[in-house]
Design a protein around this motif. Structure first.
Motif, mmCIF file in Angstrom:
data_model
loop_
_atom_site.group_PDB
_atom_site.id
_atom_site.type_symbol
_atom_site.label_atom_id
_atom_site.label_comp_id
_atom_site.label_asym_id
_atom_site.label_seq_id
_atom_site.Cartn_x
_atom_site.Cartn_y
_atom_site.Cartn_z
ATOM 1 N N LEU A 83 52.386 129.764 46.064
ATOM 2 C CA LEU A 83 51.416 129.432 45.022
ATOM 3 C C LEU A 83 52.102 129.303 43.660
ATOM 4 C CD1 LEU A 83 48.315 131.589 45.957
ATOM 5 C CD2 LEU A 83 48.809 129.199 46.465
ATOM 6 N N ARG A 84 53.024 130.187 43.447
ATOM 7 C CA ARG A 84 53.756 130.138 42.186
ATOM 8 C C ARG A 84 54.464 128.802 42.044
ATOM 9 N NH1 ARG A 84 58.074 130.865 39.165
ATOM 10 N NH2 ARG A 84 57.887 132.327 37.450
ATOM 11 N N GLU A 85 55.129 128.408 43.103
ATOM 12 C CA GLU A 85 55.883 127.161 43.087
ATOM 13 C C GLU A 85 54.978 125.972 42.764
ATOM 14 O OE1 GLU A 85 59.841 125.842 43.480
ATOM 15 O OE2 GLU A 85 58.961 127.834 43.656
ATOM 16 N N ILE A 86 53.798 126.007 43.332
ATOM 17 C CA ILE A 86 52.882 124.882 43.146
ATOM 18 C C ILE A 86 52.138 124.962 41.816
ATOM 19 C CG2 ILE A 86 50.783 123.785 44.041
ATOM 20 C CD1 ILE A 86 51.715 124.398 46.805
ATOM 21 N N THR B 80 53.272 133.964 50.428
ATOM 22 C CA THR B 80 52.095 133.309 49.880
ATOM 23 C C THR B 80 52.186 133.163 48.366
ATOM 24 O OG1 THR B 80 50.697 134.233 51.621
ATOM 25 C CG2 THR B 80 49.598 133.383 49.668
ATOM 26 N N MET B 81 52.432 134.263 47.696
ATOM 27 C CA MET B 81 52.491 134.199 46.248
ATOM 28 C C MET B 81 53.618 133.305 45.769
ATOM 29 S SD MET B 81 49.921 135.733 45.196
ATOM 30 C CE MET B 81 50.190 135.880 43.434
ATOM 31 N N LEU C 130 54.424 144.516 45.722
ATOM 32 C CA LEU C 130 53.133 144.751 45.116
ATOM 33 C C LEU C 130 52.036 143.899 45.739
ATOM 34 C CD1 LEU C 130 52.825 145.598 41.512
ATOM 35 C CD2 LEU C 130 51.155 144.040 42.461
ATOM 36 N N PHE C 131 52.322 142.634 45.899
ATOM 37 C CA PHE C 131 51.302 141.761 46.468
ATOM 38 C C PHE C 131 51.079 142.055 47.942
ATOM 39 C CE2 PHE C 131 52.105 139.106 42.736
ATOM 40 C CZ PHE C 131 50.805 138.991 42.321
ATOM 41 N N GLN D 140 60.083 138.910 39.623
ATOM 42 C CA GLN D 140 59.429 137.686 40.059
ATOM 43 C C GLN D 140 58.460 137.920 41.210
ATOM 44 O OE1 GLN D 140 62.297 135.006 41.585
ATOM 45 N NE2 GLN D 140 63.530 136.610 42.479
ATOM 46 N N LEU D 141 57.559 137.012 41.354
ATOM 47 C CA LEU D 141 56.574 137.120 42.420
ATOM 48 C C LEU D 141 57.162 136.610 43.729
ATOM 49 C CD1 LEU D 141 55.044 136.836 39.680
ATOM 50 C CD2 LEU D 141 53.128 136.047 41.019
#
Lengths: 120, 120
Positions: free
Chosen positions: B34-37, B30-31, A21-22, B115-116
């Motif tokens: 970002l999710r992790e952070i 990327t996502m 999706l992203f 999940q992202l």
DNA sequence: CCGTATCCCAAGAGATACTG
DNA sequence: CAGTATCTCTTGGGATACGG
């Protein structure tokens, strides 16, 4: 009133994984397209409208729209008329994302980004 | 307590345009990063942590982090120690996006996406 | 009008090896 | 530990031409 609509069979998966999706959101013109449909005047858009408004080559636009239909963001309705007419509109799935979308736009406006989409 | 931090000079532009940003969001990992952070336990993360947690090759991870720093999403802090240590953490800019981010996650949870990030 | 089919070119991601 | 340097392979997007 012979409407004679026809929704594309559309093998839309019920589950979409996040990465896909992203990745789609990041592809060229995707956000611009969504913006046009979600935040535009009319709730549905025609192929030609998008092509003109966003200046995309037909094959790329076609691919992008297919992908958006496939993940369940857009619904394609074909009217069996001459000349042919096709409308794309946001699904409920995408509609549920509209607030988030506006939030994003707000965020961008706050931070110097002029507009979404429109690469180059 | 010889901390001896050093923030990378970081030629961070003040204005970022939307297309670049969404394109970055769509890039691989990327996502997930970002999710992790943003949603992880600690507010800052080390290079190795990410590499291990997300299974990314070092060059790709490095590029992604550079880009994220460049658009002003992450801040890189280097500690002059041996062995070297580098921490990445969310900037205020990114922080302002956290609600949106959570909203997105919520949306995904509702619609079957587990999940992202995490391509493949 | 709304696309598809091809071809070409450029950007991007992984593997691997190596450095301060 | 935290990267950089190459190299290769795949993916993706634009141009163009054509089809239902």
């Amino acid at each position: 009133m012979s409407e004679s609509k026809a929704k594309t069979p559309s093998e839309q998966r019920e589950t979409v994984d996040g990465s896909e999706l992203f990745s789609l959101l990041g592809k060229a013109h995707t956000m611009a397209i969504l913006r046009e449909i979600l935040l535009g005047d009319s709730s549905s858009v025609r192929f030609g409208e998008l092509q003109e408004a966003l200046d995309i080559s037909p094959n790329t636009l076609s691919r992008r729209l297919d992908e958006l239909v496939e993940v369940g963001f857009l619904e394609r309705t074909q009217y069996d008329e001459i000349p042919p007419r096709v409308e794309y509109e946001a699904t409920e799935l995408l509609g549920a994302l509209e607030p988030t979308f506006r939030e994003l736009e707000q965020w961008m406006a706050t931070h110097g980004a002029e507009q979404l989409g429109c690469p180059e």
